[in-house]
Scaffold this active site. Structure first.
Site, PDB file in Angstrom:
ATOM      1  N   ILE A   1      54.035 114.897  29.309  1.00  0.00           N
ATOM      2  CA  ILE A   1      53.427 116.025  30.029  1.00  0.00           C
ATOM      3  C   ILE A   1      52.468 115.499  31.102  1.00  0.00           C
ATOM      4  O   ILE A   1      51.698 116.266  31.670  1.00  0.00           O
ATOM      5  CB  ILE A   1      52.658 116.990  29.087  1.00  0.00           C
ATOM      6  CG1 ILE A   1      51.494 116.257  28.402  1.00  0.00           C
ATOM      7  CG2 ILE A   1      53.561 117.646  28.073  1.00  0.00           C
ATOM      8  CD1 ILE A   1      50.364 117.169  27.978  1.00  0.00           C
TER       9      ILE A   1
ATOM     10  N   GLU B   1      61.381 116.130  42.458  1.00  0.00           N
ATOM     11  CA  GLU B   1      61.113 117.558  42.285  1.00  0.00           C
ATOM     12  C   GLU B   1      61.935 118.168  41.138  1.00  0.00           C
ATOM     13  O   GLU B   1      61.445 118.957  40.356  1.00  0.00           O
ATOM     14  CB  GLU B   1      61.434 118.281  43.584  1.00  0.00           C
ATOM     15  CG  GLU B   1      60.568 119.489  43.813  1.00  0.00           C
ATOM     16  CD  GLU B   1      60.124 119.551  45.265  1.00  0.00           C
ATOM     17  OE1 GLU B   1      60.698 120.366  45.979  1.00  0.00           O
ATOM     18  OE2 GLU B   1      59.243 118.768  45.648  1.00  0.00           O
TER      19      GLU B   1
ATOM     20  N   ARG C   1      43.703 100.569  27.248  1.00  0.00           N
ATOM     21  CA  ARG C   1      43.193  99.263  27.677  1.00  0.00           C
ATOM     22  C   ARG C   1      42.297  98.660  26.602  1.00  0.00           C
ATOM     23  O   ARG C   1      42.287  97.470  26.375  1.00  0.00           O
ATOM     24  CB  ARG C   1      42.402  99.411  28.977  1.00  0.00           C
ATOM     25  CG  ARG C   1      43.285  99.704  30.169  1.00  0.00           C
ATOM     26  CD  ARG C   1      42.464 100.049  31.357  1.00  0.00           C
ATOM     27  NE  ARG C   1      41.629  98.935  31.766  1.00  0.00           N
ATOM     28  CZ  ARG C   1      42.023  97.964  32.587  1.00  0.00           C
ATOM     29  NH1 ARG C   1      43.239  97.978  33.075  1.00  0.00           N
ATOM     30  NH2 ARG C   1      41.202  97.000  32.919  1.00  0.00           N
TER      31      ARG C   1
ATOM     32  N   HIS D   1      56.837 121.850  34.666  1.00  0.00           N
ATOM     33  CA  HIS D   1      55.432 121.452  34.876  1.00  0.00           C
ATOM     34  C   HIS D   1      54.484 122.625  34.570  1.00  0.00           C
ATOM     35  O   HIS D   1      53.788 123.122  35.463  1.00  0.00           O
ATOM     36  CB  HIS D   1      55.204 120.948  36.314  1.00  0.00           C
ATOM     37  CG  HIS D   1      53.949 120.130  36.435  1.00  0.00           C
ATOM     38  ND1 HIS D   1      53.751 119.182  37.407  1.00  0.00           N
ATOM     39  CD2 HIS D   1      52.805 120.123  35.699  1.00  0.00           C
ATOM     40  CE1 HIS D   1      52.558 118.627  37.276  1.00  0.00           C
ATOM     41  NE2 HIS D   1      51.963 119.200  36.239  1.00  0.00           N
TER      42      HIS D   1
ATOM     43  N   ARG E   1      52.834 112.571  34.098  1.00  0.00           N
ATOM     44  CA  ARG E   1      53.468 112.507  35.407  1.00  0.00           C
ATOM     45  C   ARG E   1      54.820 111.819  35.261  1.00  0.00           C
ATOM     46  O   ARG E   1      54.943 110.817  34.540  1.00  0.00           O
ATOM     47  CB  ARG E   1      52.608 111.716  36.408  1.00  0.00           C
ATOM     48  CG  ARG E   1      51.378 112.454  36.914  1.00  0.00           C
ATOM     49  CD  ARG E   1      51.724 113.656  37.815  1.00  0.00           C
ATOM     50  NE  ARG E   1      50.554 114.284  38.376  1.00  0.00           N
ATOM     51  CZ  ARG E   1      49.931 115.358  37.855  1.00  0.00           C
ATOM     52  NH1 ARG E   1      50.394 115.915  36.740  1.00  0.00           N
ATOM     53  NH2 ARG E   1      48.873 115.867  38.458  1.00  0.00           N
TER      54      ARG E   1
ATOM     55  N   GLY F   1      43.090 109.558  25.957  1.00  0.00           N
ATOM     56  CA  GLY F   1      41.900 110.104  26.616  1.00  0.00           C
ATOM     57  C   GLY F   1      41.693 111.521  26.119  1.00  0.00           C
ATOM     58  O   GLY F   1      41.963 111.816  24.948  1.00  0.00           O
ATOM     59  N   ARG F   2      41.244 112.404  27.020  1.00  0.00           N
ATOM     60  CA  ARG F   2      40.941 113.775  26.583  1.00  0.00           C
ATOM     61  C   ARG F   2      42.170 114.482  26.029  1.00  0.00           C
ATOM     62  O   ARG F   2      42.143 115.067  24.944  1.00  0.00           O
ATOM     63  CB  ARG F   2      40.407 114.591  27.762  1.00  0.00           C
ATOM     64  CG  ARG F   2      39.071 114.127  28.296  1.00  0.00           C
ATOM     65  CD  ARG F   2      38.614 115.054  29.396  1.00  0.00           C
ATOM     66  NE  ARG F   2      37.363 114.615  29.966  1.00  0.00           N
ATOM     67  CZ  ARG F   2      37.255 113.835  31.031  1.00  0.00           C
ATOM     68  NH1 ARG F   2      38.336 113.411  31.653  1.00  0.00           N
ATOM     69  NH2 ARG F   2      36.066 113.471  31.487  1.00  0.00           N
TER      70      ARG F   2
HETATM   71  C1  DGY Z   1      46.902 118.583  36.660  1.00  0.00           C
HETATM   72  O1  DGY Z   1      45.828 119.158  36.485  1.00  0.00           O
HETATM   73  O2  DGY Z   1      47.000 117.515  37.252  1.00  0.00           O
HETATM   74  C2  DGY Z   1      48.129 119.256  36.147  1.00  0.00           C
HETATM   75  O3  DGY Z   1      49.227 118.405  36.156  1.00  0.00           O
HETATM   76  C3  DGY Z   1      48.431 120.517  36.922  1.00  0.00           C
HETATM   77  O4  DGY Z   1      48.159 121.554  36.092  1.00  0.00           O
END
Ligand code: DGY
Length: 334
Positions: free
Chosen positions: A241, A272, A181, A289, A243, A159-160
């Site tokens: 980067i 966490e 997809r 994060h 989730r 995506g972006r």
């Molecule tokens: C988002 O925008 O979801 C990033 O993970 C937080 O900067």
């Protein structure tokens, strides 16, 4: 209702100029804490506002929407990811949800590229060796990493952010592979010389570096399961980067420890704090994060929040509405 009378409650400390602009435009209640509010404090806030400017860490689940007051009409999320918001529950109550896509894509891609370089080239290991007094002069066989140029990068979710990573990676001489997809626009595919893989399993077995860039949804939870991680070649690296929940982190840690995966660069974790084995592994780079954490992106994210609230206040559809079922909110083929 005029914009000035619209009640906006902010759940976290935001950049000063964003807070100032929110206060200038709306009846804004700011929040000074860097930490998320407790669920009860969040509910109390929601019961007394028209708009909640929420962010990552605020648990806006079905129970939250059951107790939020009827006057709550907009969740203007500060951030692109919306996996902390039950969109269906919000929409069922007539609450619109917006996010801040696009503005952080380039900064996030920079950090993904930094990890794509840092892990194979052992950048952090080198820094640590120097700082710990373990550098005793150059030697032909010391601190050898793996060449990045010529390797195959497999992007899960082009995506972006994925596209911005692909552009950088192409400039570094990597070939681009991706799993979505469905294939992306053929012009962009051609420009990136990107190879589409309908089968994620087959792509994983083929590439040298995997970059995870799809959103976290119920369909992408543990998309990189132990079975899929075992499809990777032993010299492959994993970069995430997006989730943490998309990867089975314990399985990743075990496979790295066993030498079945060469290493990883992670900015996000299932819980966490990262798995202890990952913290202790030499061939793993762990970040807190921070992929989108630049002054510029945070201000632009704030601007998107303000634009969404202002459009809503003026009776228009906010531009960054999160719509269930839109391709960009869906998982790639699981
Ligand atoms: C988002 O925008 O979801 C990033 O993970 C937080 O900067």
């Amino acid at each position: 209702m005029s914009a000035a009378a619209l009640k906006v409650a902010v759940t976290r400390k935001l950049p000063q100029q964003v807070e100032q602009r929110l206060a200038d435009l709306f009846d804004t209640q700011l929040h000074t804490s860097l930490a998320p509010l407790s669920p009860s404090a969040l509910t109390k806030l929601a019961q007394n506002t028209d708009v909640l400017a929420a962010t990552l860490g605020d648990q806006l689940d079905a129970a939250f929407f059951d107790t939020a007051g009827d006057q709550l009409k907009l969740i203007a999320n500060f951030g692109a990811g919306v996996d902390h918001i039950d969109i269906a529950a919000a929409n069922a109550r007539g609450i619109t949800v917006t996010n801040t896509p696009s503005v952080l894509a380039e900064d996030a891609a920079d950090m993904a590229m930094a990890l794509i370089l840092a892990v194979p080239r052992r950048l952090v290991e080198g820094v640590r060796a120097l700082e710990d007094g373990n550098f005793h002069g150059w030697s032909p066989t010391w601190m050898l990493g793996r060449r990045v140029r010529g390797k195959k990068l497999g992007i899960i979710g082009l995506g972006r952010v994925g596209e911005a990573i692909a552009r950088r990676a192409k400039a570094f001489g990597l070939s681009i592979h991706y799993h979505n997809r469905k294939p992306i626009n053929p012009h962009i595919e051609e420009e990136l010389q990107a190879n589409y893989w309908d089968s994620l399993d087959q792509m994983l077995a083929h590439v040298d570096i995997v970059s995870i860039n799809c959103p976290h949804t119920p369909a992408t939870f543990h998309l990189l399961s132990q079975r899929r991680l075992e499809l990777l070649q032993p010299h492959a690296y994993v970069v995430n980067i997006s989730r943490g929940e998309i990867v089975d982190e314990a399985a990743l840690a075990d496979l790295i420890e066993a030498g079945r995966i060469a290493g990883a660069g992670l900015d996000v974790y299932e819980r966490e704090t990262p798995n202890e084995k990952l913290v202790n592994a030499a061939n793993v780079v762990l970040l807190p994060h921070m992929a989108s954490a630049t002054v510029e992106s945070r201000i632009e994210m704030g601007e998107r929040v303000i634009i969404n609230i202002k459009m809503f206040a003026d009776g228009h559809k906010p531009p960054d509405r999160v719509i269930l079922g839109l391709d960009r909110n869906r998982a790639p083929n699981a």
